[in-house]
Design an enzyme around this catalytic site. Sequence first.
Site, PDB file in Angstrom:
ATOM      1  N   THR A 121      14.058  -7.926  20.604  1.00 52.69           N
ATOM      2  CA  THR A 121      13.448  -7.159  19.517  1.00 52.69           C
ATOM      3  C   THR A 121      14.513  -6.237  18.928  1.00 52.69           C
ATOM      4  O   THR A 121      15.402  -5.759  19.638  1.00 52.69           O
ATOM      5  CB  THR A 121      12.220  -6.344  19.987  1.00 52.69           C
ATOM      6  OG1 THR A 121      12.646  -5.237  20.761  1.00 52.69           O
ATOM      7  CG2 THR A 121      11.247  -7.203  20.785  1.00 52.69           C
ATOM      8  N   GLY A 122      14.438  -6.013  17.627  1.00 53.85           N
ATOM      9  CA  GLY A 122      15.501  -5.252  16.977  1.00 53.85           C
ATOM     10  C   GLY A 122      16.819  -6.003  17.091  1.00 53.85           C
ATOM     11  O   GLY A 122      17.885  -5.409  17.231  1.00 53.85           O
ATOM     12  N   GLY A 123      16.746  -7.334  17.007  1.00 53.57           N
ATOM     13  CA  GLY A 123      17.939  -8.172  17.188  1.00 53.57           C
ATOM     14  C   GLY A 123      18.697  -8.428  15.903  1.00 53.57           C
ATOM     15  O   GLY A 123      19.584  -9.278  15.866  1.00 53.57           O
ATOM     16  N   SER A 151      20.393  -6.042  14.287  1.00 55.62           N
ATOM     17  CA  SER A 151      21.337  -4.946  14.039  1.00 55.62           C
ATOM     18  C   SER A 151      21.885  -4.424  15.365  1.00 55.62           C
ATOM     19  O   SER A 151      21.238  -4.562  16.408  1.00 55.62           O
ATOM     20  CB  SER A 151      20.541  -3.836  13.311  1.00 55.62           C
ATOM     21  OG  SER A 151      21.278  -2.658  13.229  1.00 55.62           O
ATOM     22  N   GLY A 152      23.066  -3.849  15.316  1.00 56.54           N
ATOM     23  CA  GLY A 152      23.619  -3.078  16.437  1.00 56.54           C
ATOM     24  C   GLY A 152      23.643  -3.802  17.771  1.00 56.54           C
ATOM     25  O   GLY A 152      24.096  -4.946  17.891  1.00 56.54           O
ATOM     26  N   ILE A 153      23.131  -3.116  18.790  1.00 58.58           N
ATOM     27  CA  ILE A 153      23.154  -3.631  20.165  1.00 58.58           C
ATOM     28  C   ILE A 153      22.359  -4.938  20.260  1.00 58.58           C
ATOM     29  O   ILE A 153      22.789  -5.899  20.902  1.00 58.58           O
ATOM     30  CB  ILE A 153      22.558  -2.570  21.126  1.00 58.58           C
ATOM     31  CG1 ILE A 153      23.460  -1.329  21.177  1.00 58.58           C
ATOM     32  CG2 ILE A 153      22.330  -3.149  22.517  1.00 58.58           C
ATOM     33  CD1 ILE A 153      22.825  -0.105  21.823  1.00 58.58           C
ATOM     34  N   GLY A 154      21.204  -4.971  19.586  1.00 58.85           N
ATOM     35  CA  GLY A 154      20.355  -6.163  19.644  1.00 58.85           C
ATOM     36  C   GLY A 154      21.031  -7.373  19.028  1.00 58.85           C
ATOM     37  O   GLY A 154      20.977  -8.476  19.570  1.00 58.85           O
ATOM     38  N   SER A 206      17.792   4.922  27.186  1.00 56.01           N
ATOM     39  CA  SER A 206      18.891   5.715  26.620  1.00 56.01           C
ATOM     40  C   SER A 206      19.395   6.696  27.660  1.00 56.01           C
ATOM     41  O   SER A 206      18.632   7.164  28.515  1.00 56.01           O
ATOM     42  CB  SER A 206      18.399   6.505  25.406  1.00 56.01           C
ATOM     43  OG  SER A 206      19.380   7.443  25.012  1.00 56.01           O
ATOM     44  N   TYR A 208      12.697  12.044  21.359  1.00 55.09           N
ATOM     45  CA  TYR A 208      13.325  10.744  21.613  1.00 55.09           C
ATOM     46  C   TYR A 208      13.488  10.536  23.125  1.00 55.09           C
ATOM     47  O   TYR A 208      13.160   9.464  23.659  1.00 55.09           O
ATOM     48  CB  TYR A 208      14.677  10.706  20.897  1.00 55.09           C
ATOM     49  CG  TYR A 208      15.518   9.487  21.179  1.00 55.09           C
ATOM     50  CD1 TYR A 208      15.225   8.260  20.582  1.00 55.09           C
ATOM     51  CD2 TYR A 208      16.628   9.555  22.028  1.00 55.09           C
ATOM     52  CE1 TYR A 208      16.008   7.141  20.828  1.00 55.09           C
ATOM     53  CE2 TYR A 208      17.414   8.450  22.277  1.00 55.09           C
ATOM     54  CZ  TYR A 208      17.105   7.239  21.685  1.00 55.09           C
ATOM     55  OH  TYR A 208      17.881   6.138  21.937  1.00 55.09           O
TER      56      TYR A 208
HETATM   57  P1  NAD Z   1      20.175  -0.065  15.206  1.00 54.56           P
HETATM   58  O1  NAD Z   1      19.561   0.893  14.251  1.00 54.56           O
HETATM   59  O2  NAD Z   1      21.394  -0.810  14.801  1.00 54.56           O
HETATM   60  O3  NAD Z   1      19.096  -1.107  15.711  1.00 54.56           O
HETATM   61  C1  NAD Z   1      17.749  -0.754  15.894  1.00 54.56           C
HETATM   62  C2  NAD Z   1      16.927  -2.010  15.722  1.00 54.56           C
HETATM   63  O4  NAD Z   1      15.550  -1.679  15.953  1.00 54.56           O
HETATM   64  C3  NAD Z   1      17.016  -2.595  14.326  1.00 54.56           C
HETATM   65  O5  NAD Z   1      17.122  -3.991  14.454  1.00 54.56           O
HETATM   66  C4  NAD Z   1      15.674  -2.250  13.692  1.00 54.56           C
HETATM   67  O6  NAD Z   1      15.240  -3.226  12.765  1.00 54.56           O
HETATM   68  C5  NAD Z   1      14.773  -2.243  14.913  1.00 54.56           C
HETATM   69  N1  NAD Z   1      13.584  -1.429  14.702  1.00 54.56           N
HETATM   70  C6  NAD Z   1      13.496  -0.089  14.543  1.00 54.56           C
HETATM   71  N2  NAD Z   1      12.216   0.276  14.365  1.00 54.56           N
HETATM   72  C7  NAD Z   1      11.484  -0.872  14.419  1.00 54.56           C
HETATM   73  C8  NAD Z   1      10.108  -1.163  14.297  1.00 54.56           C
HETATM   74  N3  NAD Z   1       9.196  -0.196  14.095  1.00 54.56           N
HETATM   75  N4  NAD Z   1       9.725  -2.461  14.391  1.00 54.56           N
HETATM   76  C9  NAD Z   1      10.605  -3.444  14.598  1.00 54.56           C
HETATM   77  N5  NAD Z   1      11.928  -3.224  14.727  1.00 54.56           N
HETATM   78  C10 NAD Z   1      12.357  -1.956  14.627  1.00 54.56           C
HETATM   79  O7  NAD Z   1      20.487   0.794  16.527  1.00 54.56           O
HETATM   80  P2  NAD Z   1      21.033   0.400  17.970  1.00 54.56           P
HETATM   81  O8  NAD Z   1      21.953   1.480  18.342  1.00 54.56           O
HETATM   82  O9  NAD Z   1      21.460  -1.001  18.049  1.00 54.56           O
HETATM   83  O10 NAD Z   1      19.696   0.609  18.835  1.00 54.56           O
HETATM   84  C11 NAD Z   1      19.183  -0.341  19.743  1.00 54.56           C
HETATM   85  C12 NAD Z   1      18.475   0.383  20.865  1.00 54.56           C
HETATM   86  O11 NAD Z   1      19.433   1.124  21.626  1.00 54.56           O
HETATM   87  C13 NAD Z   1      17.421   1.399  20.400  1.00 54.56           C
HETATM   88  O12 NAD Z   1      16.289   1.314  21.214  1.00 54.56           O
HETATM   89  C14 NAD Z   1      18.130   2.723  20.592  1.00 54.56           C
HETATM   90  O13 NAD Z   1      17.232   3.780  20.783  1.00 54.56           O
HETATM   91  C15 NAD Z   1      18.957   2.439  21.825  1.00 54.56           C
HETATM   92  N6  NAD Z   1      20.094   3.339  22.010  1.00 54.56           N
HETATM   93  C16 NAD Z   1      21.114   3.370  21.104  1.00 54.56           C
HETATM   94  C17 NAD Z   1      22.171   4.241  21.296  1.00 54.56           C
HETATM   95  C18 NAD Z   1      23.329   4.338  20.339  1.00 54.56           C
HETATM   96  O14 NAD Z   1      24.121   5.275  20.433  1.00 54.56           O
HETATM   97  N7  NAD Z   1      23.498   3.419  19.405  1.00 54.56           N
HETATM   98  C19 NAD Z   1      22.183   5.072  22.428  1.00 54.56           C
HETATM   99  C20 NAD Z   1      21.123   5.007  23.326  1.00 54.56           C
HETATM  100  C21 NAD Z   1      20.081   4.131  23.125  1.00 54.56           C
END
Ligand code: NAD
Length: 249
Positions: A12-14, A16-19, A137, A150
Site C-alpha cells: 500500500t502506498g506503493g 511513491s518513496g519507500i513503498g 516509524s 503521528y
Molecule cells: P511518501 O509520501 O513518498 O509515500 C506515502 C505513500 O502513502 C504514497 O504512496 C501515498 O499515495 C500513500 N498514501 C498516503 N495517504 C494515503 C491514503 N489515505 N490512501 C492511500 N494511500 C495513501 O512517503 P514515504 O516516506 O515513502 O512513506 C511511507 C511510509 O513510511 C509512511 O507510512 C510513513 O509514515 C513512513 N515513514 C516515513 C519516514 C520518512 O522519513 N520518509 C520515516 C518514518 C516512517
Amino acid sequence: MQQLKNKVAVITGGNSGIGKATAQLFAEEGAQVIITGRRDDVVDQAVADIGHGAIGLVGDVADLAHHQKLADLVKNRFGRLDVYMANAGIINLTTSDKVTPDEYDRHFATNTRGVFFGVQAVAPLIRDGGSIIVTSSLAATKILPDHTVYAGSKAAVAAFARNWAVELKPRKIRVNILSPGPVETAILGKLGVSEADSPAFERHMASLIPVGRMGLPEELARAALFLASEAGSFVNGIELHVDGGMTLA
Ligand code: NAD
C-alpha cells in the site's frame, strides 16, 4: 536466485518513496506486485516505472470499501497472497495545542485504521507461512518535536503487528514492523517545513543520525525484502529500526 519468485505481494502506498522502492525491488526479485495509492496518474506512472507486470489500484486506505476491492482483485486474479506491506501513511508536524480534531482523525484514519482494516480484509487470502509488514516509524519509540499525533498513530500499528504475530500463529504468518528513521522521500515535503527552510532542516536531521545522513528509500526496500523473504524466515514480531542508529542518539 530471485528471493520472491512466484510470490504475490501487495504494497500500500506503493506509488511513491519507500513503498515504490520496495515494489521495484520485490518485482526484480520475482514477485507479482500490486501497488495502491491515492492518485491515478501517480499510480499509473509507478506501474510503468516498476514494470514486471505490476498492477496498480487507486483508492484511499481510510475507505474500507477500498480494502475489499483490493482483496477481491487479489482473490480473482491470483487466489492468494504471500506478502502484504501496510505502508501508506501521512504526517503533518504540529504541536499538540494546535492539533484539530480533523487533523487527528486524518492521521488515525490513514495511518492506523487504514492498516487495521487493510490487514483484516486481506488476512484470509494470505497463505500459511506468508508475511505481513507494517511500516511504523522511529517516532513511535523516540520522542521527536511536534510528532505527537503521528507518533501515536504509528505506535498503535506497531502494537497491532505484535498482536497479529501471535493471533496468526495457527497459520504461521510472520508479522513484523519496519520502523524507518528520516528517509529522503516526498513525505518530507509534507511536514509543514517551508521550501526555503528545507535544506537547513535536512542538514539538522542528518546531524542527529549516527551514520551522518538521511536514509534512501532503497535502503528501506532491502530491509522489507529481508522481512518478506526466506532470509527472514525465523524473524517474527520484531520492530526493525532502519534509521542509521537514530533511535540511540
Ligand atoms: P511518501 O509520501 O513518498 O509515500 C506515502 C505513500 O502513502 C504514497 O504512496 C501515498 O499515495 C500513500 N498514501 C498516503 N495517504 C494515503 C491514503 N489515505 N490512501 C492511500 N494511500 C495513501 O512517503 P514515504 O516516506 O515513502 O512513506 C511511507 C511510509 O513510511 C509512511 O507510512 C510513513 O509514515 C513512513 N515513514 C516515513 C519516514 C520518512 O522519513 N520518509 C520515516 C518514518 C516512517
